[in-house]
Design a protein around this motif. Structure first.
Motif, short mmCIF file in Angstrom:
data_model
loop_
_atom_site.label_atom_id
_atom_site.label_comp_id
_atom_site.label_asym_id
_atom_site.label_seq_id
_atom_site.Cartn_x
_atom_site.Cartn_y
_atom_site.Cartn_z
N LEU A 1 0.82 -1.21 0.00
CA LEU A 1 0.00 0.00 0.00
C LEU A 1 0.86 1.26 0.00
N ARG A 2 2.03 1.18 0.59
CA ARG A 2 2.95 2.31 0.56
C ARG A 2 3.42 2.59 -0.88
N GLU A 3 3.57 1.53 -1.64
CA GLU A 3 3.97 1.68 -3.04
C GLU A 3 2.92 2.45 -3.84
N PHE A 4 1.65 2.30 -3.45
CA PHE A 4 0.56 2.98 -4.16
C PHE A 4 -0.11 4.01 -3.25
N ALA A 5 0.71 4.74 -2.53
CA ALA A 5 0.19 5.70 -1.54
C ALA A 5 -0.71 6.75 -2.17
N THR B 1 -8.76 -8.42 8.98
CA THR B 1 -9.23 -7.59 7.89
C THR B 1 -8.73 -6.16 8.01
N ALA B 2 -8.57 -5.52 6.85
CA ALA B 2 -8.23 -4.10 6.77
C ALA B 2 -9.27 -3.42 5.91
N PHE B 3 -9.56 -2.17 6.23
CA PHE B 3 -10.54 -1.38 5.47
C PHE B 3 -9.75 -0.30 4.73
N VAL B 4 -9.64 -0.45 3.42
CA VAL B 4 -8.76 0.38 2.62
C VAL B 4 -9.59 1.21 1.64
N LYS B 5 -9.32 2.52 1.60
CA LYS B 5 -10.02 3.42 0.69
C LYS B 5 -9.17 3.65 -0.56
N PHE B 6 -9.76 3.41 -1.73
CA PHE B 6 -9.09 3.63 -3.00
C PHE B 6 -9.62 4.91 -3.64
N ILE B 7 -8.68 5.74 -4.10
CA ILE B 7 -9.03 7.01 -4.73
C ILE B 7 -8.38 7.09 -6.11
N ASN B 8 -8.89 8.00 -6.95
CA ASN B 8 -8.30 8.18 -8.28
C ASN B 8 -7.27 9.30 -8.26
N ARG B 9 -6.75 9.63 -9.41
CA ARG B 9 -5.69 10.64 -9.50
C ARG B 9 -6.19 12.03 -9.10
N ALA C 1 -0.76 -9.80 -8.54
CA ALA C 1 -1.80 -9.60 -9.56
C ALA C 1 -2.44 -8.21 -9.41
N LEU C 2 -2.62 -7.78 -8.18
CA LEU C 2 -3.19 -6.46 -7.94
C LEU C 2 -2.26 -5.36 -8.44
N ARG C 3 -0.97 -5.55 -8.25
CA ARG C 3 0.01 -4.56 -8.72
C ARG C 3 -0.11 -4.36 -10.24
N MET C 4 -0.23 -5.44 -10.96
CA MET C 4 -0.36 -5.34 -12.42
C MET C 4 -1.65 -4.60 -12.78
N PHE C 5 -2.72 -4.89 -12.07
CA PHE C 5 -3.98 -4.20 -12.34
C PHE C 5 -3.84 -2.70 -12.05
N MET C 6 -3.22 -2.36 -10.94
CA MET C 6 -3.06 -0.95 -10.56
C MET C 6 -2.24 -0.21 -11.61
N GLN C 7 -1.25 -0.87 -12.15
CA GLN C 7 -0.36 -0.22 -13.13
C GLN C 7 -0.99 -0.09 -14.51
N GLU C 8 -1.84 -1.06 -14.86
CA GLU C 8 -2.29 -1.13 -16.24
C GLU C 8 -3.77 -0.82 -16.45
N GLN C 9 -4.61 -1.05 -15.41
CA GLN C 9 -6.06 -0.95 -15.65
C GLN C 9 -6.82 -0.15 -14.59
N TYR C 10 -6.15 0.29 -13.56
CA TYR C 10 -6.84 1.00 -12.50
C TYR C 10 -7.52 2.26 -13.02
N HIS C 11 -6.95 2.86 -14.06
CA HIS C 11 -7.53 4.09 -14.62
C HIS C 11 -8.92 3.86 -15.21
N LEU C 12 -9.28 2.60 -15.43
CA LEU C 12 -10.60 2.27 -15.99
C LEU C 12 -11.70 2.31 -14.94
N VAL C 13 -11.33 2.31 -13.67
CA VAL C 13 -12.33 2.27 -12.60
C VAL C 13 -12.99 3.65 -12.49
N PRO C 14 -14.31 3.71 -12.53
CA PRO C 14 -14.98 5.02 -12.44
C PRO C 14 -14.95 5.56 -11.02
#
Length: 403
Positions: free
Chosen positions: A306-310, A323-331, A387-400
């Motif tokens: 998560l630090r890598e994708f801070a 369990t952890a509760f993690v909030k994902f945000i866009n650019r 697998a998540l790292r690859m998604f974050m690098q290549e396809q995360y921008h597709l998430v609305p």
């Protein structure tokens, strides 16, 4: 006719976990086999966990004496009298334990205050019985802690029950001694019962060095307290479906036992025997140490990721549980649509998370949040994060973004 809301998190798990390649949504510590359990015993001669000569009757309806004694030992406290085994009722998992305890304590016209966010059962079930439920919201900016002054302001003349979840699902936060003592003092003043779902206890793997493990709610000398637990989460044995209700009040246990006669009469004798063995000394200590080590190691790996994708995540590091509760945000700093994120992530990478807004608030709160189960086998977590790292690098921008 009684109406109960759809159980969102269980429906999500049922729909998605069977085809996940990397299940990072599981809430149990990595499961063990009976062979694993035997190896953890450290005894030269391990008894047969399945007795093929035993007649398969209903067995001890409330749970065997040996199992109830071992469960009672989990609540041992030098400052309090030992919990008698008669104050323990064995159930089919903590989910039945919670249902029975809530069913016997609340009804139409009652008011219930429930720790939030938490497992939906703890507030939807009282609502289905006709009770009014107020959500006592934990504060993310304060480590998902609770405010006792807010609790005082929420109490009504008809408040019957206060429900907490400690350690908390989904955040992994811990309510410490001072908060628990304050809660007990308030409940005692108003003659309110406290129901504490302690299914993740005693998996305290990341407490600050100066903080002691918080005691169970049963350790505060207040009779009107109920604790529920199970073999599923901290003890890695979800498959045997053994849970329990424990209370300082014999009357509460008797009410639950009487009501249970209308549902599942008893726990399987085989399951009872396995749980008894797992909770015996030294097996229980070895099993917990295995799970504490795994949780701590895995949480460090998750934190590094998560630090890598801070730029894309916000979270409060869990102190306990699985369990952890993690909030994902866009650019742009906006929360993503967590439901769309979880669906796209699993479709494209096989990684399974649980969406927070869908499964912990019915769409009202927690937009962008996902629940991560971080205590599977270590390699499962490592592979899933890869697998998540690859998604974050290549396809995360597709998430609305969340609407």
């Amino acid at each position: 006719m009684v109406h109960i809301k759809e159980f969102a998190v269980e429906q999500w798990m049922d729909s998605y976990e069977t085809w996940a390649t990397h299940n990072l949504a599981e809430t149990c510590c990595a499961s063990i086999s009976l062979s694993d359990l035997s190896a953890l015993s450290a005894n030269a001669k391990t008894p047969d966990l399945v007795d093929f000569a035993q007649k398969q009757t209903y067995g001890a309806i409330r749970g065997s004496d040996a199992l109830r004694a071992n469960i009672a030992n989990l609540y041992a406290d030098n400052d309090r009298d030992p919990l008698p085994k008669e104050h323990v009722l064995v159930t089919n998992g903590a989910i039945q334990a919670n249902f029975l305890a809530l069913y016997t304590q609340v009804g139409p016209g009652d008011h219930v205050i429930c720790h939030y966010p938490t497992y939906q059962q703890l507030y939807s079930v009282p609502e289905s019985f006709g009770a009014e439920v107020s959500l006592w919201k934990s504060q993310e900016h304060n480590g998902w802690q609770l405010d006792l002054d807010e609790l005082r302001s929420m109490i009504k003349p008809n408040t019957k029950l206060i429900v907490i979840n400690n350690p908390q699902n989904p955040t992994g936060a811990v309510l410490h001694h001072d908060i628990l003592q304050g809660l007990v003092d308030i409940a005692r003043q108003h003659d309110i019962t406290i129901h504490s779902d302690e299914v993740y206890r005693p998996l305290f793997h990341s407490l600050p060095h100066e903080q002691a493990q918080p005691p169970s709610i049963l350790s505060f000398g207040y009779e009107k307290t109920v604790a529920t637990g199970s073999m599923s989460k901290a003890f890695s044995l979800a498959g045997i479906r053994v849970g329990w209700i424990a209370s300082r009040s014999r009357a509460i246990v008797e009410q639950c036992a009487s009501t249970r006669n209308y549902t599942v009469i008893s726990v399987s004798q085989i399951d009872d025997r396995i749980a008894t063995y797992a909770l015996s000394t030294p097996t229980v200590h070895n099993l917990l140490q295995r799970n504490l080590n795994l949780a701590g190691r895995n949480l460090d790996v998750l934190e590094e990721f998560l630090r890598e994708f801070a730029w894309a995540v916000q979270w409060v590091r869990p102190q306990a549980g699985t369990t952890a509760f993690v909030k994902f945000i866009n650019r742009q700093g906006e929360p993503v649509d967590d439901v769309a994120f979880c669906r796209l992530l699993q479709e494209r990478s096989g990684v399974m998370f649980v969406p927070g807004s869908r499964c912990f608030s019915g769409g009202r709160d927690f937009k962008g949040y996902v629940r991560v189960g971080f205590v599977p086998e270590h390699q499962v977590l490592v592979d899933g994060l890869k697998a998540l790292r690859m998604f974050m690098q290549e396809q995360y921008h597709l998430v609305p973004a969340a609407v």
